[in-house]
Design an enzyme around this catalytic site. Structure first.
Site, PDB file in Angstrom:
ATOM      1  N   HIS A 364       0.830  -1.212   0.000  1.00  0.00           N
ATOM      2  CA  HIS A 364       0.000   0.000   0.000  1.00  0.00           C
ATOM      3  C   HIS A 364       0.850   1.241   0.000  1.00  0.00           C
ATOM      4  CE1 HIS A 364      -2.748  -2.902   2.271  1.00  0.00           C
ATOM      5  NE2 HIS A 364      -2.774  -3.102   0.990  1.00  0.00           N
ATOM      6  N   CYS A 677      -5.667  -0.003 -18.978  1.00  0.00           N
ATOM      7  CA  CYS A 677      -5.262   0.830 -17.838  1.00  0.00           C
ATOM      8  C   CYS A 677      -4.212   0.182 -16.933  1.00  0.00           C
ATOM      9  CB  CYS A 677      -6.482   1.235 -17.014  1.00  0.00           C
ATOM     10  SG  CYS A 677      -7.314  -0.146 -16.227  1.00  0.00           S
TER      11      CYS A 677
HETATM   12  C1  PEP Z   1      -4.727  -3.951 -13.435  1.00  0.00           C
HETATM   13  O1  PEP Z   1      -4.848  -5.055 -12.909  1.00  0.00           O
HETATM   14  O2  PEP Z   1      -4.112  -3.751 -14.496  1.00  0.00           O
HETATM   15  C2  PEP Z   1      -5.322  -2.765 -12.793  1.00  0.00           C
HETATM   16  C3  PEP Z   1      -5.349  -1.602 -13.410  1.00  0.00           C
HETATM   17  O3  PEP Z   1      -5.798  -2.908 -11.546  1.00  0.00           O
HETATM   18  P1  PEP Z   1      -4.860  -3.007 -10.240  1.00  0.00           P
HETATM   19  O4  PEP Z   1      -3.441  -2.751 -10.663  1.00  0.00           O
HETATM   20  O5  PEP Z   1      -5.372  -1.985  -9.299  1.00  0.00           O
HETATM   21  O6  PEP Z   1      -5.100  -4.405  -9.819  1.00  0.00           O
END
Ligand code: PEP
Ligand code: MG
Length: 746
Positions: A364, A677
Site C-alpha cells: 500500500h 489501464c
Molecule cells: C490492473 O490489474 O491492471 C489494474 C489496473 O488494476 P490493479 O493494478 O489496481 O489491480
C-alpha cells in the site's frame, strides 16, 4: 580460569570504560581493551575481529597473537571458527580448537599453540559487526559464566564501535556511518531524487553502556518496565471491543512485558555492569539474531513483538527515538523499515524520495508513493542501519539503487541524470496540450489513473484528457475504519468537481489479494490473487458495494457518471453487478435524489476468460477496460508480486499481443469502447505497441503521459503493425527487438 563472577565482570567493564575515556587514538584503545580482557579472563589471547566489508573479517587488535598479523589476517564470513561465529551469530566454545570442525590454521598468527577457543559475536541490534575471541593454551571448555561475561563485553564493544570509539589515526576501522554506501533494492516508483535522510523511526543511541551503580540501573529498568506495562494495558483497554487480531497482538505484548525470563536476563546484564539501556539492547540484539534464523512464521512474529517492545523500552529509558518536534531537513528522503499508507500520506508531497528496507512493489505504501509520484525503492537491505538523520542521499528509483553519502563522481553522474530528466520534462510540458496523433493520423485518447485527491491537480498538469481509472479502494485502505457514505459522497463530488467536466471512470472497491483493509477480518486463503477479491467480495457481501454505489450516484448531482467493476471473470458477474446498480438507482429515485444525466456501467477485463465471453456481453457492456497488470499475470501464470517471475514474460510477447488484438476485434464487432489501464499503458514502447494492436484509449500514471505522447507523435501505427505482424510470422517469441529497431530509426 580467572573468576568471572558478577563483581569481576563489573570491574572489567569499569576498566574498559576508563580505557575508552582516555585520549588514545582508536587503535590504541582497541589494543588496550584486548589486553584488559585477556587479563581479566585469565587467558593468553584476546582478539577482536571486525568486518571490513560484508564478506570479510579482519583481525583488528590482539593480545597474545602475533601483533604483525593485525590488519593482515583476514577471513571470509563462514571461514574458520571466527568466520563461523560471524555467520551464524552463535558462540563457539571448544577445548580443542585445532581439531574442531571448520578450524583454519593461520600461520601468521601463531595460534596453533592455543587449544581452547571461545568466540562470541559482536553485534548490535541484529547487525553483525565482528567477533570477540579469547584463547588459552590449556585445553578446557569455558564455563557458562565465562561465556556470559564475554558476551557482555562484546556488547560494550559493539556500542563503542557504533559510537566511533575505534576510529582515528592508524585506526582499526573506517568510521561507521561516514563512508559512501551503495544499497541495491527494487524499484517501486521511478524517478531520481537527491536530498537528506529523514529516518521515520530514528535509531536510539546508547551513549552510556557501562554503569557504576547496578542498584540504580535496576531501579531505572523496573520503572521503565512498569511504564511500558501500564502503556500496554492501556492499549489493551482501548482495543477491548475492537479488532480481534489487534487484541491478540496486544495480548502477546503483555505476555512479553510480563515475561520473567526477559526480566531476569536483563537484571543479570545489569548486575555485570551494563546500564539499563545497554541491557535492553543486548537482549534485543540476541532476539534479532534469533529472528533471522527461525523459519517458523509464528515464532518470527513473536520475536518481532519482542523487538517492538524493546524499542519502546529503549525510548522510555533514553527519551530518544521519536521524531516529533524535529524539523524535516531540506529535500527530505524518508527511510524506514516499512511504513503504512496512512503515515506516508501524512508526510505527503513534502518528501522527495522514499527508501524502505522491507516493503514490496505492490504494498500500500508503494501505491501511495506512486500516486504521489515520489521515487520509491523497496527491499533496500540494511538501509536503516547504515543511514543517519541528515545524511546526504541520492535515490535512483529507475534502477532501484540508493547512494548514501555518495562521493564526488557519483554526485556528478547523478546530477547529470536529474538534469536530463528535467530537460525531458520541459519537452513534455511543451506538448502537454497537443492531442496525441500518430504520423499516420491515428488519434489516441490519453487519460490518467488516480486514487487520491492528491492526484487530481495532475489532470491539468499532465495534459490528461480525463481519469480512465479511479482506484476507489485507496480511500478505504488509508483509513483505520470503514468510511461513511456521507464521506464518500463528499469525496467523489470533489473528484468530479476537480475534473471540470473531463470524464472520470470510478472503479468500485477492488480489495482482496494484496489489498487488505485493516478493519476487515482477513481471510486466510492459500492463494489470495486467485481468491476472494474485487467483484467476488462485492457480490457475496453487497452491503459495502451498495453503500459505495449510492455514494457515487449522489456525488454526480445530475452530472454524467461512469462506473466500472473490477475483475469480472464471466458475463453473469457483470449482469449481477449491473442489477445492483439498477436496484440502487431505483432506491435513490424513491428517496427523491437527483440521478446522473448519463450512466455508463463498464467492466474490467482482467482474466482471459472474459475475452471469450458470449457476444451478448460485449453488446451489453457500456465499455471495457483491460486491467493489464492482472490480465498479464493470469495469462502467463506469473505472479505480479513475485520478483522472481514478474519480469519473466514480455508484454511484447507475440502471444500476449495477439490476445490483446483478439479483444480489440471482439469489441469492434459490437462497437464497445475499449481502453487499457495497466502499468504497461504508461511505458512508451509497450504503449505504442498496444496502440498498434488497436487500443485507442490508454490510461496511465500522470507522469507517464508526457513520455508516451512524445513517442506516439513520432510513430506510424500502420508501419509498426506491419513490423509486429512480420515478427509474428517469422516465429519470434517477442516483437521487442524488431520494434526497437524501428524506433531507433525514427
Ligand atoms: C490492473 O490489474 O491492471 C489494474 C489496473 O488494476 P490493479 O493494478 O489496481 O489491480
Ligand atoms: Mg487489477
Amino acid at each position: 580460569m580467572a573468576d568471572t563472577t558478577e563483581s569481576e565482570s563489573r570491574k572489567l567493564l569499569v576498566r574498559l570504560r576508563e580505557a575508552m575515556a582516555g585520549d588514545d587514538a582508536g587503535q590504541a584503545r582497541l589494543d588496550k581493551i584486548t589486553h584488559l580482557i585477556a587479563d581479566s579472563m585469565g587467558t593468553e589471547v584476546c582478539s577482536v575481529y571486525l568486518f571490513r566489508d560484508d564478506e570479510t573479517l579482519e583481525l583488528c587488535a590482539t593480545e597474545g597473537l602475533n601483533t604483525e598479523s593485525v590488519h593482515q589476517t583476514r577471513m571470509r564470513i563462514g571461514e574458520g571458527l571466527v568466520g563461523r561465529v560471524a555467520r551464524y551469530g552463535k558462540v563457539v566454545n571448544t577445548p580443542d580448537a585445532p581439531n574442531a570442525k571448520g578450524f583454519r590454521y593461520m600461520p601468521e598468527t601463531g595460534e596453533e599453540r592455543f587449544s581452547s577457543f571461545l568466540g562470541v559475536p559482536v553485534q548490535r541490534l541484529g547487525e553483525m559487526l565482528g567477533v570477540l575471541v579469547v584463547q588459552s593454551r590449556e585445553a578446557r571448555e569455558f564455563s557458562a559464566d565465562a561465556v556470559y561475561a564475554l558476551e557482555v563485553v562484546a556488547m560494550v564493544i559493539a556500542e563503542m564501535t557504533e559510537l566511533g570509539a575505534f576510529v582515528g589515526e592508524g585506526a582499526a576501522l573506517s568510521p561507521l556511518h561516514q563512508q559512501a554506501v551503495l544499497v541495491h533494492g527494487v524499484s517501486a516508483q521511478e524517478g531520481a531524487a537527491e536530498g537528506h535522510v529523514w529516518l521515520h523511526e530514528p535509531r536510539v543511541i546508547v551513549t552510556n553502556p557501562i554503569a557504576d551503580d547496578p542498584h540504580k540501573e535496576l531501579e531505572r529498568l523496573n520503572e521503565a518496565v512498569e511504564e511500558l506495562r501500564v502503556g500496554v494495558d492501556k492499549m489493551l483497554e482501548v482495543s477491548r471491543n475492537g479488532d480481534k487480531e489487534q487484541l491478540q497482538v496486544l495480548e502477546a505484548y503483555r505476555m512479553f512485558a510480563n515475561s520473567k525470563g526477559w526480566m531476569r536476563r536483563m537484571e543479570e546484564d545489569i548486575a555485570r555492569g551494563l546500564s539499563a539501556e545497554a541491557a535492553v539492547e543486548k537482549e534485543q540484539s540476541q532476539a534479532r539474531a534469533r529472528m533471522s534464523q527461525v523459519q517458523d512464521a509464528y515464532l518470527r512474529e513473536r520475536l518481532s513483538d519482542l523487538d517492538d517492545l524493546s524499542n519502546r523500552l529503549l525510548r522510555i529509558l533514553t527519551g530518544q527515538g521519536a521524531n516529533t518536534g524535529a524539523e524535516l531537513p531540506e529535500n527530505p528522503i524518508l527511510i524506514a523499515r516499512n511504513i503504512g499508507p496512512g503515515d506516508l500520506l501524512e508526510y505527503g508531497r513534502s518528501l522527495r524520495g522514499i527508501v524502505l528496507e522491507e516493503g514490496s512493489v505492490g504494498s500500500h505504501a508503494a501505491i501511495v508513493a506512486r500516486a504521489l509520484a515520489i521515487p520509491l525503492v523497496v527491499n533496500a537491505k540494511r538501509v536503516t542501519t547504515e543511514a543517519l538523520n541528515g545524511d546526504h542521499i541520492m535515490v535512483d528509483g529507475d534502477q532501484g539503487v540508493v547512494h548514501l553519502r555518495p562521493d564526488e563522481t557519483v554526485v556528478g553522474a547523478f546530477r547529470d541524470k536529474i538534469a536530463m530528466q528535467a530537460k525531458a520534462q520541459e519537452r513534455y510540458a511543451s506538448i502537454r496540450d497537443k492531442p496525441a496523433v500518430t504520423t499516420d493520423g491515428q488519434r489516441i485518447n490519453m487519460v490518467m489513473n488516480a486514487g487520491l485527491m492528491a492526484d487530481l491537480p495532475s489532470l491539468d498538469g499532465s495534459g490528461a484528457e480525463g481519469v480512465g481509472l479511479f482506484r476507489t479502494e485507496l480511500q478505504f485502505l488509508v483509513r483505520n475504519q470503514m468510511p461513511k457514505r456521507s464521506e464518500l459522497v463528499a469525496l467523489y463530488k470533489r473528484v468530479l468537481d476537480a475534473a471540470h467536466g473531463k470524464p472520470v471512470v470510478f472503479r468500485t472497491l477492488d480489495i482482496g489479494s494484496d489489498k487488505v483493509l485493516p478493519y476487515m477480518k482477513p481471510t486466510d486463503e492459500p492463494n489470495p490473487a486467485l481468491g476472494w477479491r474485487a467483484i467476488r467480495v462485492g457480490l457475496d457481501k453487497p452491503g459495502v458495494m451498495r453503500m459505495q454505489l449510492q455514494a457515487l450516484l449522489r456525488s454526480a448531482e445530475g452530472r454524467p457518471l461512469s462506473i466500472m467493476f473490477p475483475f469480472v471473470a464471466q458475463f453473469e458477474e457483470y449482469r449481477s453487478a449491473r442489477a445492483e446498480v439498477e436496484k440502487t438507482i431505483e432506491r435513490e429515485r424513491i428517496l427523491g435524489h437527483v440521478l446522473p444525466a448519463d450512466l455508463k456501467i463498464g467492466a474490467m477485463l482482467e482474466t482471459p476468460s472474459l475475452a471469450y465471453a458470449p457476444q451478448k456481453f460485449f453488446d451489453e457492456v457500456a465499455f471495457i477496460s483491460i486491467g493489464g497488470n492482472d490480465l498479464k499475470q493470469f495469462f502467463f501464470a506469473a505472479d505480479r508480486e513475485n520478483e522472481r517471475v514478474r519480469r519473466r514474460y514480455d508484454t511484447l510477447n507475440v502471444s500476449f499481443l495477439s490476445f490483446i488484438e483478439r479483444i480489440v476485434e471482439r469489441c469492434a464487432i459490437s462497437g464497445t469502447p475499449l481502453s487499457f489501464c495497466g502499468e504497461d499503458a504508461g511505458r512508451p514502447v509497450e504503449a505504442v505497441c498496444l496502440a498498434a494492436m488497436g487500443i485507442r484509449t490508454l490510461s496511465m500514471r500522470p507522469a507517464s503521459i508526457g513520455p508516451v505522447k512524445s513517442l506516439l507523435l513520432r510513430v506510424d501505427l500502420g508501419e509498426l503493425r506491419k513490423i509486429i505482424s512480420d515478427a509474428r510470422h517469422r516465429g519470434d517469441q517477442a516483437v521487442r527487438p524488431a520494434v526497437m529497431e524501428y524506433l531507433r530509426g525514427l
